[in-house]
Design a protein around this motif. Structure first.
Motif, PDB file in Angstrom:
ATOM      1  N   PRO A  13       0.834  -1.209   0.000  1.00  0.00           N
ATOM      2  CA  PRO A  13       0.000   0.000   0.000  1.00  0.00           C
ATOM      3  C   PRO A  13       0.866   1.256   0.000  1.00  0.00           C
ATOM      4  O   PRO A  13       1.995   1.247   0.500  1.00  0.00           O
ATOM      5  N   LEU A  14       0.338   2.336  -0.559  1.00  0.00           N
ATOM      6  CA  LEU A  14       1.040   3.616  -0.574  1.00  0.00           C
ATOM      7  C   LEU A  14       0.460   4.549   0.481  1.00  0.00           C
ATOM      8  O   LEU A  14      -0.612   4.303   1.028  1.00  0.00           O
ATOM      9  N   ASP A  42      -2.540   6.380  -1.786  1.00  0.00           N
ATOM     10  CA  ASP A  42      -3.459   5.268  -1.590  1.00  0.00           C
ATOM     11  C   ASP A  42      -4.886   5.669  -1.960  1.00  0.00           C
ATOM     12  O   ASP A  42      -5.628   4.894  -2.564  1.00  0.00           O
ATOM     13  N   CYS A  43      -5.271   6.890  -1.615  1.00  0.00           N
ATOM     14  CA  CYS A  43      -6.623   7.373  -1.951  1.00  0.00           C
ATOM     15  C   CYS A  43      -6.751   7.610  -3.451  1.00  0.00           C
ATOM     16  O   CYS A  43      -7.794   7.331  -4.041  1.00  0.00           O
ATOM     17  N   PHE A  44      -5.698   8.122  -4.064  1.00  0.00           N
ATOM     18  CA  PHE A  44      -5.720   8.334  -5.510  1.00  0.00           C
ATOM     19  C   PHE A  44      -5.922   7.012  -6.249  1.00  0.00           C
ATOM     20  O   PHE A  44      -6.599   6.951  -7.277  1.00  0.00           O
ATOM     21  N   LEU A  45      -5.350   5.928  -5.712  1.00  0.00           N
ATOM     22  CA  LEU A  45      -5.450   4.610  -6.340  1.00  0.00           C
ATOM     23  C   LEU A  45      -6.653   3.817  -5.837  1.00  0.00           C
ATOM     24  O   LEU A  45      -6.733   2.609  -6.071  1.00  0.00           O
ATOM     25  N   ASP A  46      -7.567   4.490  -5.128  1.00  0.00           N
ATOM     26  CA  ASP A  46      -8.768   3.824  -4.596  1.00  0.00           C
ATOM     27  C   ASP A  46      -8.403   2.651  -3.695  1.00  0.00           C
ATOM     28  O   ASP A  46      -9.005   1.568  -3.768  1.00  0.00           O
ATOM     29  N   LYS A  47      -7.392   2.866  -2.855  1.00  0.00           N
ATOM     30  CA  LYS A  47      -6.955   1.887  -1.847  1.00  0.00           C
ATOM     31  C   LYS A  47      -6.312   0.635  -2.445  1.00  0.00           C
ATOM     32  O   LYS A  47      -6.141  -0.371  -1.752  1.00  0.00           O
ATOM     33  N   LYS A  48      -5.948   0.685  -3.714  1.00  0.00           N
ATOM     34  CA  LYS A  48      -5.316  -0.475  -4.341  1.00  0.00           C
ATOM     35  C   LYS A  48      -3.811  -0.446  -4.090  1.00  0.00           C
ATOM     36  O   LYS A  48      -3.186   0.613  -4.114  1.00  0.00           O
ATOM     37  N   SER A  49      -3.231  -1.611  -3.872  1.00  0.00           N
ATOM     38  CA  SER A  49      -1.791  -1.717  -3.659  1.00  0.00           C
ATOM     39  C   SER A  49      -1.062  -1.771  -4.999  1.00  0.00           C
ATOM     40  O   SER A  49      -1.676  -1.947  -6.058  1.00  0.00           O
ATOM     41  N   VAL A  50       0.263  -1.626  -4.945  1.00  0.00           N
ATOM     42  CA  VAL A  50       1.088  -1.660  -6.155  1.00  0.00           C
ATOM     43  C   VAL A  50       2.228  -2.656  -5.956  1.00  0.00           C
ATOM     44  O   VAL A  50       2.584  -3.004  -4.831  1.00  0.00           O
TER      45      VAL A  50
END
Length: 296
Positions: free
Chosen positions: A159-160, A164-172
């Motif tokens: 997680p970032l 994290d909010c920009f990516l809709d809580k998706k991890s990378v």
């Protein structure tokens, strides 16, 4: 916790191992050539590489296609050293008492080939697509390759911080590279530290789409170096929060548009002497996106 741990090649298969590494690297080169022809990338791709595990920082590292081509042509030696130096990683020296140098070299070549192969898959999904489902038919939290006494890596979903909010809580997908590292996969996702992203704005825009700068108004007689208030993109903006006195990095934070509007309006109700001094950016500044905010 789901993942995959790749094993190393037996010592009597050294030649076959080198051929397999060559085939993987040639496939990476072909993929980059095809994507460049279709204008999905230019002359480089990027990896998210975690710095020291105690810093909570992942840097977007640009990997030039020319380095991959050199590696395919030479396969071994200086090309590997050059490529690893881009990621601030130094391969260990072989232990002559324990390892045959040919086996050690073959393992290092395989490690680098797998790293670049997964890196390209991650890059073409903006570092967040689930290529594990496509290739392994299931979701995995990590893919690990740590051969004995050789530089290895772990690629895991992380997680970032504010992004994290920009990516809709998706991890990378983030790569941890080194020798005998404590693998992140041993920690549950709830206990993993959220990562800040270290990058230049050009590299960030290459992955996340169009970005435009809001410049500080200044007379033509003033300093010709353009100063930037913030960067606009997609669902919000990145504002500089503080400059580092130790390095050249500028700490920044991503704000959604509602957060940005609240921040701007709040300044009208804050006395001048209580306002924090504004921080501005230059185009060549490195951004550390994920600065903590203190809310009064």
């Amino acid at each position: 916790m789901s993942g995959i741990i790749m094993g190393s090649i037996d010592s009597d298969e050294t030649l076959l191992g080198l051929c397999a590494s060559y085939a993987i690297l040639a496939s990476v080169e072909d993929c980059l050539n095809l994507m460049e022809q279709r204008q999905f990338c230019t002359n480089f791709f990027s990896l998210l590489v975690e710095r020291d595990s105690h810093e909570g920082i992942a840097e977007i590292v640009n990997m030039p296609k020319s380095a991959v081509i050199e590696l395919v042509e030479a396969l071994l030696g200086p090309a590997i050293d050059k490529l690893l130096s881009l990621m601030s990683c130094l391969p260990p020296e072989p232990d002559e008492l324990e390892e045959d140098s040919h086996i050690w070299t073959q393992r290092l070549a395989r490690s680098v080939a797998l790293l670049l192969d997964l890196g390209v898959d991650s890059y073409f999904g903006s570092h967040g697509s689930r290529f594990d489902v496509k290739y392994f038919k299931r979701e995995m939290d990590f893919i690990r390759y740590f051969p004995k006494n050789v530089l290895g890596f772990e690629c895991s979903m992380r997680p970032l911080a504010c992004l994290d909010c920009f990516l809709d809580k998706k991890s990378v997908w983030v790569f941890q590279i080194g020798v005998d590292l404590a693998p992140w996969s041993l920690l549950s996702s709830e206990k993993r530290e959220k990562l800040s992203i270290l990058t230049t704005i050009d590299t960030f825009a290459h992955i996340r789409g169009p970005v435009w700068a809001e410049l500080v108004e200044q007379d033509s007689s003033e300093n010709p170096i353009k100063r930037i208030k913030k960067y606009h993109f997609s669902k919000g903006c990145i504002r500089p929060m503080a400059k580092s006195f130790v390095t050249s990095e500028v700490k920044g934070h991503w704000f959604s548009w509602p957060e940005e509007y609240r921040l701007r309006f709040s300044r009208y109700f804050t006395p001048q002497f209580e306002r924090e001094p504004e921080v501005f950016l230059r185009l060549d500044d490195k951004l550390l996106i994920g600065a903590e905010l203190l809310v009064n």
